[in-house]
Design an enzyme around this catalytic site. Sequence first.
Site, PDB file in Angstrom:
ATOM      1  N   HIS A  18      -6.210   9.026   1.879  1.00 32.47           N
ATOM      2  CA  HIS A  18      -5.344   9.253   0.722  1.00 32.47           C
ATOM      3  C   HIS A  18      -6.034   8.693  -0.518  1.00 32.47           C
ATOM      4  O   HIS A  18      -5.888   7.523  -0.848  1.00 32.47           O
ATOM      5  CB  HIS A  18      -3.974   8.589   0.961  1.00 32.47           C
ATOM      6  CG  HIS A  18      -2.955   8.911  -0.090  1.00 32.47           C
ATOM      7  ND1 HIS A  18      -1.672   9.291   0.197  1.00 32.47           N
ATOM      8  CD2 HIS A  18      -3.027   8.926  -1.438  1.00 32.47           C
ATOM      9  CE1 HIS A  18      -0.999   9.508  -0.913  1.00 32.47           C
ATOM     10  NE2 HIS A  18      -1.816   9.281  -1.936  1.00 32.47           N
ATOM     11  N   HIS A  20      -7.061  10.040  -4.576  1.00 31.50           N
ATOM     12  CA  HIS A  20      -7.031  11.099  -5.592  1.00 31.50           C
ATOM     13  C   HIS A  20      -8.335  11.105  -6.377  1.00 31.50           C
ATOM     14  O   HIS A  20      -8.744  10.070  -6.924  1.00 31.50           O
ATOM     15  CB  HIS A  20      -5.882  10.856  -6.577  1.00 31.50           C
ATOM     16  CG  HIS A  20      -4.520  10.955  -5.957  1.00 31.50           C
ATOM     17  ND1 HIS A  20      -3.709  12.050  -6.108  1.00 31.50           N
ATOM     18  CD2 HIS A  20      -3.831  10.086  -5.161  1.00 31.50           C
ATOM     19  CE1 HIS A  20      -2.564  11.853  -5.453  1.00 31.50           C
ATOM     20  NE2 HIS A  20      -2.612  10.667  -4.867  1.00 31.50           N
ATOM     21  N   HIS A 203       3.472  13.246  -0.421  1.00 31.78           N
ATOM     22  CA  HIS A 203       3.870  11.957  -0.970  1.00 31.78           C
ATOM     23  C   HIS A 203       5.388  11.882  -0.826  1.00 31.78           C
ATOM     24  O   HIS A 203       6.097  12.747  -1.347  1.00 31.78           O
ATOM     25  CB  HIS A 203       3.562  11.890  -2.465  1.00 31.78           C
ATOM     26  CG  HIS A 203       2.144  11.660  -2.823  1.00 31.78           C
ATOM     27  ND1 HIS A 203       1.179  12.612  -2.703  1.00 31.78           N
ATOM     28  CD2 HIS A 203       1.529  10.553  -3.334  1.00 31.78           C
ATOM     29  CE1 HIS A 203       0.034  12.112  -3.126  1.00 31.78           C
ATOM     30  NE2 HIS A 203       0.210  10.864  -3.515  1.00 31.78           N
ATOM     31  N   GLU A 206       8.081   6.947  -1.820  1.00 30.06           N
ATOM     32  CA  GLU A 206       7.336   6.028  -2.698  1.00 30.06           C
ATOM     33  C   GLU A 206       8.228   5.651  -3.879  1.00 30.06           C
ATOM     34  O   GLU A 206       8.450   4.474  -4.133  1.00 30.06           O
ATOM     35  CB  GLU A 206       6.053   6.736  -3.181  1.00 30.06           C
ATOM     36  CG  GLU A 206       5.208   5.896  -4.146  1.00 30.06           C
ATOM     37  CD  GLU A 206       4.078   6.708  -4.785  1.00 30.06           C
ATOM     38  OE1 GLU A 206       4.175   7.937  -4.893  1.00 30.06           O
ATOM     39  OE2 GLU A 206       3.093   6.071  -5.235  1.00 30.06           O
ATOM     40  N   HIS A 227       2.355   7.354   1.650  1.00 27.05           N
ATOM     41  CA  HIS A 227       3.119   6.122   1.353  1.00 27.05           C
ATOM     42  C   HIS A 227       4.227   5.890   2.396  1.00 27.05           C
ATOM     43  O   HIS A 227       4.066   5.104   3.292  1.00 27.05           O
ATOM     44  CB  HIS A 227       3.692   6.106  -0.064  1.00 27.05           C
ATOM     45  CG  HIS A 227       2.659   6.281  -1.123  1.00 27.05           C
ATOM     46  ND1 HIS A 227       1.679   5.353  -1.335  1.00 27.05           N
ATOM     47  CD2 HIS A 227       2.428   7.293  -2.001  1.00 27.05           C
ATOM     48  CE1 HIS A 227       0.899   5.777  -2.315  1.00 27.05           C
ATOM     49  NE2 HIS A 227       1.317   6.953  -2.734  1.00 27.05           N
ATOM     50  N   ASP A 284      -5.448   5.238  -2.492  1.00 28.61           N
ATOM     51  CA  ASP A 284      -4.665   6.044  -3.449  1.00 28.61           C
ATOM     52  C   ASP A 284      -5.533   6.405  -4.651  1.00 28.61           C
ATOM     53  O   ASP A 284      -5.865   7.567  -4.839  1.00 28.61           O
ATOM     54  CB  ASP A 284      -3.379   5.319  -3.890  1.00 28.61           C
ATOM     55  CG  ASP A 284      -2.305   6.293  -4.344  1.00 28.61           C
ATOM     56  OD1 ASP A 284      -2.462   7.508  -4.085  1.00 28.61           O
ATOM     57  OD2 ASP A 284      -1.302   5.851  -4.943  1.00 28.61           O
TER      58      ASP A 284
HETATM   59  O1  LIG Z   1       0.696   7.477  -5.903  1.00 28.73           O
HETATM   60  C1  LIG Z   1       0.877   8.603  -6.395  1.00 28.73           C
HETATM   61  N1  LIG Z   1       2.084   9.194  -6.236  1.00 28.73           N
HETATM   62  C2  LIG Z   1       2.369  10.435  -6.712  1.00 28.73           C
HETATM   63  N2  LIG Z   1       1.473  11.154  -7.391  1.00 28.73           N
HETATM   64  C3  LIG Z   1       0.263  10.604  -7.614  1.00 28.73           C
HETATM   65  C4  LIG Z   1      -0.098   9.337  -7.131  1.00 28.73           C
HETATM   66  N3  LIG Z   1      -1.357   9.081  -7.518  1.00 28.73           N
HETATM   67  C5  LIG Z   1      -1.774  10.158  -8.213  1.00 28.73           C
HETATM   68  N4  LIG Z   1      -0.801  11.084  -8.284  1.00 28.73           N
HETATM   69  C6  LIG Z   1      -0.803  12.391  -8.976  1.00 28.73           C
HETATM   70  O2  LIG Z   1      -1.564  13.303  -8.209  1.00 28.73           O
HETATM   71  C7  LIG Z   1      -2.250  14.159  -9.105  1.00 28.73           C
HETATM   72  C8  LIG Z   1      -3.349  14.890  -8.368  1.00 28.73           C
HETATM   73  O3  LIG Z   1      -4.335  14.045  -7.901  1.00 28.73           O
HETATM   74  C9  LIG Z   1      -2.672  13.218 -10.204  1.00 28.73           C
HETATM   75  O4  LIG Z   1      -2.998  13.925 -11.392  1.00 28.73           O
HETATM   76  C10 LIG Z   1      -1.444  12.340 -10.362  1.00 28.73           C
HETATM   77  O5  LIG Z   1      -0.537  12.933 -11.268  1.00 28.73           O
HETATM   78 ZN   LIG Z   2      -1.217   9.348  -3.918  1.00 28.37          ZN
END
Ligand SMILES: O=c1[nH]cnc2c1ncn2[C@@H]1O[C@H](CO)[C@@H](O)[C@H]1O
Ligand SMILES: [Zn+2]
Length: 355
Positions: A18, A20, A203, A206, A227, A284
């Site tokens: 996980h 991004h 997701h 969370e 999460h 993350d």
């Molecule tokens: O922890 C998270 N929870 C929800 N969305 C997230 C998290 N981290 C990043 N992104 C979202 O995922 C998109 C694509 O990678 C990012 O642009 C951000 O808006």
């Molecule tokens: Zn995430």
Amino acid sequence: MPKLTLQDLQRLPKTDLHVHLDGSLRIPTILDLAEQQKVKLPADTVDSLRPFVEVGEDCKSLVEYLRAFDVTLSVMQTYESLVRTAFELAEDAAKENVRYMEVRYSPILHQQKGLTLHAIVQAVLEGLALAEKQYPIKTGVILCGMRHISPDISLRLADLTVAFKNKGVVGFDLAGAEENFPAKRHKDAFGRVLQNNINCTLHAGEAYGPESIHQAIHLCGAHRIGHGVRLIEDGDLLNYVNDHRIPLECCPSSNVQTKAVKKMADHPIRLFYDLGLRVTVNTDNRMVTNTTVSREFQVIHEELGFGLEEIKEVIIMGFKSAFLPYALKRALLAEVVHELKAFKPGSLESKKEHL
Ligand SMILES: O=c1[nH]cnc2c1ncn2[C@@H]1O[C@H](CO)[C@@H](O)[C@H]1O
Ligand SMILES: [Zn+2]
């Protein structure tokens, strides 16, 4: 419990399931890309840009956390920037002995300068392939639908996932602000992915309660949960997740920053593990959260009492949870289990002295 050092944890073979892409850049690379592309950033040195792209402990919510992505996305709109950031992410991960990584991002967020969705996927695959040639890391890509964007777009991204099946894309996700944006709106996209025999993770749990995890599993067919910290609030659903061996992609530091948990000592990964759930440890966002996989293991070691044998078991659960074909997964797992058995803590320096 013998204390493990960060170096010990760096030496262990690991997964990151996980992570991004758009939250895991190097800050100097953002500055470099902005200069090349004539993009205006809120600051123009590493130190002055840091507060805009790293959130820290005083972040108040997921929505606040997500603001950092406006900055990173502003320089991730060209083919070259996607190749470079994907390569660098895999390089950084490989250097801390991450052997298998699934990188996620949402192609729809990279179209501000007119790139096609196909090119956006191709570029990231190209960057990752370059890193795989140089380092002992294997990678896959997960495409994300976004909760706040229309379900039609999620469906297009689902089709894109299908188009790149067996070509590097290994799964589909739903990301973004959770509260007020239920997953069920996007169930057609998940239907499309599932009917094409592709894995999905969402997701969930969370920034919203266990109802969100329930929807992810029962309405969208999630094979893993991103999460899932709030699973702790529903024992019945927790038992189901446990019985079906649905992996949880835990990201401890990120969860403290988004206030999914109040403080690290409250993180439910300890209880989940003790109850036998399949838990994995992930970053993350390496830059936004300012972390690494090794650092996340250090946190659960120091603050939640995970000992070496438990950490090894969590590592194995990471490899088991990979969106990889079974035969490949078995081979990788066998290799890693062998290494873990032989692993002895203690820095390389102190080992040399004993030779
Ligand atoms: O922890 C998270 N929870 C929800 N969305 C997230 C998290 N981290 C990043 N992104 C979202 O995922 C998109 C694509 O990678 C990012 O642009 C951000 O808006
Ligand atoms: Zn995430």
